[in-house]
Design a protein around this motif. Structure first.
Motif, short mmCIF file in Angstrom:
data_model
loop_
_atom_site.label_atom_id
_atom_site.label_comp_id
_atom_site.label_asym_id
_atom_site.label_seq_id
_atom_site.Cartn_x
_atom_site.Cartn_y
_atom_site.Cartn_z
N GLN A 309 0.82 -1.21 0.00
CA GLN A 309 0.00 0.00 0.00
C GLN A 309 0.86 1.26 0.00
N HIS A 310 2.00 1.20 0.68
CA HIS A 310 2.89 2.35 0.72
C HIS A 310 3.45 2.66 -0.66
N ILE A 311 3.84 1.63 -1.40
CA ILE A 311 4.35 1.84 -2.76
C ILE A 311 3.26 2.45 -3.65
N ILE A 312 2.04 1.93 -3.55
CA ILE A 312 0.93 2.47 -4.33
C ILE A 312 0.68 3.93 -3.99
N SER A 313 0.76 4.24 -2.69
CA SER A 313 0.49 5.61 -2.26
C SER A 313 1.49 6.61 -2.83
N MET A 314 2.71 6.15 -3.12
CA MET A 314 3.71 7.03 -3.71
C MET A 314 3.28 7.46 -5.11
N PHE A 315 2.66 6.56 -5.85
CA PHE A 315 2.17 6.91 -7.19
C PHE A 315 0.91 7.76 -7.11
N ASN A 316 0.08 7.49 -6.12
CA ASN A 316 -1.18 8.22 -5.99
C ASN A 316 -1.02 9.60 -5.38
N ASP A 317 0.15 9.91 -4.82
CA ASP A 317 0.40 11.19 -4.15
C ASP A 317 1.03 12.16 -5.14
N PRO A 318 0.34 13.26 -5.48
CA PRO A 318 0.89 14.21 -6.46
C PRO A 318 2.23 14.80 -6.05
N GLU A 319 2.49 14.92 -4.75
CA GLU A 319 3.77 15.49 -4.31
C GLU A 319 4.92 14.51 -4.55
N LYS A 320 4.68 13.23 -4.36
CA LYS A 320 5.72 12.23 -4.60
C LYS A 320 5.77 11.79 -6.06
N ASN A 321 4.74 12.14 -6.80
CA ASN A 321 4.67 11.75 -8.21
C ASN A 321 4.37 12.99 -9.06
N PRO A 322 5.29 13.94 -9.11
CA PRO A 322 5.01 15.20 -9.80
C PRO A 322 5.05 15.12 -11.32
N ASN A 323 5.62 14.04 -11.86
CA ASN A 323 5.81 13.95 -13.31
C ASN A 323 4.89 12.95 -13.99
N GLY A 324 3.84 12.53 -13.30
CA GLY A 324 2.83 11.70 -13.94
C GLY A 324 3.23 10.26 -14.19
N ALA A 325 4.02 9.67 -13.28
CA ALA A 325 4.32 8.24 -13.40
C ALA A 325 3.05 7.43 -13.16
#
Length: 397
Positions: A309-325
């Motif tokens: 869930q933590h790995i998924i949350s990194m993609f779902n969080d705009p701050e941790k995923n600023p470039n649209g991964a």
């Protein structure tokens, strides 16, 4: 960014099935939706289904599509494409497989696809859409290749393509700008196995040595409480002897005071889950930094549900995923089936019909017997286990 991927007549997929990363109008988790160039796209999608229902086959289709595109210019005229159609039907077993992708590249949407069997490419097409206007750039049929005036980089190259090669790859080899942009984006799609991941540790090691990413990787690992305080990358000769890395643990006295450090071999002393996190750490960080598409079969293998869930949350969080991964993965971990982790349009299911052909459908598309859609206040996990959405194994008594 990936908008849609469609596959048909490939392995267990008889009919064309599309996984869409385009956000629907539902209201939950709006903050996770990536808004770019007028499109609303999803940062992640999860696929559930019984064993042998077709989850892995869909991810393999993405991998096969990328492989054919990336290697097309390197093939000899006699090389096989290694494509397996749906073999449980007399007609489809003799017909080509269908692959199509829709990509958003610099405010332009490109729809590219082809139909091919093990021997040759039967059809191929490329469309471009800017705003609401879509135009055809080229179409390839059994009769030949038609290049429109809107695609001058393809003019004069129609006769240079082999039967088992892609026209897009030919245009790329002659430095076609659009072809190069599209193929480079296919390189950004990274399909991996969540079970067979051991070789990725070399990527983590190289990221630490060559690009000084050790601090970022350590932050990634310690955020998941893996038990050690630091790690060391071994020398090249140690890597050749199967030394992945060394983990650094604190030594304590009987009072609990820290008195020193102890170094362990990661492969010999750390859990299989910790080894997996180390193997994939740099890859996840790089994908998020660059804005690539990570495709993982069995993401949850060896990992506690909270770590997944933590790995998924990194993609779902705009701050941790600023470039649209984007993350697309298959799993059996039903703990993730909740409205706090996923929107309904991020949850997908695979199920086989009586002819053993795979169906692929989203929870947001699913309807109750009375025709109403699934509400977002339901317990998705409980309903799924009860068989409400299908896509579960039916065990004989």
């Amino acid at each position: 960014m990936l908008i849609n991927f469609t596959v048909g007549n490939y392995r267990s997929f008889k009919e064309k099935k599309t996984l869409s990363m385009e956000a629907t109008a539902i209201k939950e988790l709006k903050e996770s939706v990536i808004v770019k160039d007028g499109y609303k796209l999803l940062p992640s999608a999860v696929i559930y289904g019984a064993n042998s229902s077709g989850k892995s086959n869909f991810l393999k289709a993405i991998d096969k599509f990328k492989e054919i595109v990336i290697t097309s210019s390197k093939l000899n005229s006699t090389d096989k494409l290694d494509i397996t159609p749906f073999l449980l039907n007399e007609n489809t077993a003799k017909e080509p497989s269908y692959f199509e992708v829709e990509l958003l590249i610099d405010s332009t949407v490109y729809t590219y696809g082809f139909m091919a069997d093990n021997e040759r490419v039967h059809e191929e097409w490329l469309y471009e859409k800017k705003g609401k206007k879509e135009i055809c750039l080229f179409v390839r049929t059994e009769e030949g290749i038609g290049v429109t005036d809107d695609y001058p980089e393809g003019k004069g190259l129609e006769e240079r393509v082999r039967d088992n090669g892609l026209f897009l790859a030919v245009v790329d080899s002659f430095n076609g700008k659009i072809a190069k942009e599209i193929i480079s984006k296919f390189s950004d799609i990274i399909p991996i196995s969540g079970i067979d991941h051991e070789h990725w540790f070399r990527f983590t090691n190289n990221m630490c040595k060559e690009l000084d990413y050790q601090e970022e990787i350590l932050d990634f690992l310690t955020s998941m409480n893996v038990g050690f305080d630091n790690f060391e990358i071994p020398a090249d000769e140690e890597v050749a002897k199967r030394v992945k890395a060394y983990t650094i643990h604190h030594l304590h006295n009987d009072k609990g005071d820290i008195t020193g450090e102890k170094r362990f071999s990661m492969i010999e002393h750390e859990s299989s889950g910790t080894n997996k996190l180390f193997d994939l750490a740099a890859l996840v960080i790089a994908v998020l930094a660059i804005g690539q598409v990570l495709v993982i079969d069995e993401l949850d293998s060896k990992l506690h549900p909270l770590l997944t869930q933590h790995i998924i949350s990194m993609f779902n969080d705009p701050e941790k995923n600023p470039n649209g991964a984007q993350l697309i993965f298959a799993t059996h971990d039903t703990n993730l089936l909740n409205v706090k982790t996923f929107r309904r349009d991020q949850i997908w299911f695979t199920e086989k019909d009586p002819t053993e052909a795979t169906d692929l459908y989203s929870l947001v598309e699913f309807k109750e017997p009375d025709g109403t859609k699934i509400r977002n206040d339901r317990s998705f996990e409980k309903d799924y286990i009860k068989g409400r959405y299908g896509a579960i194994p039916y065990i004989k008594d």
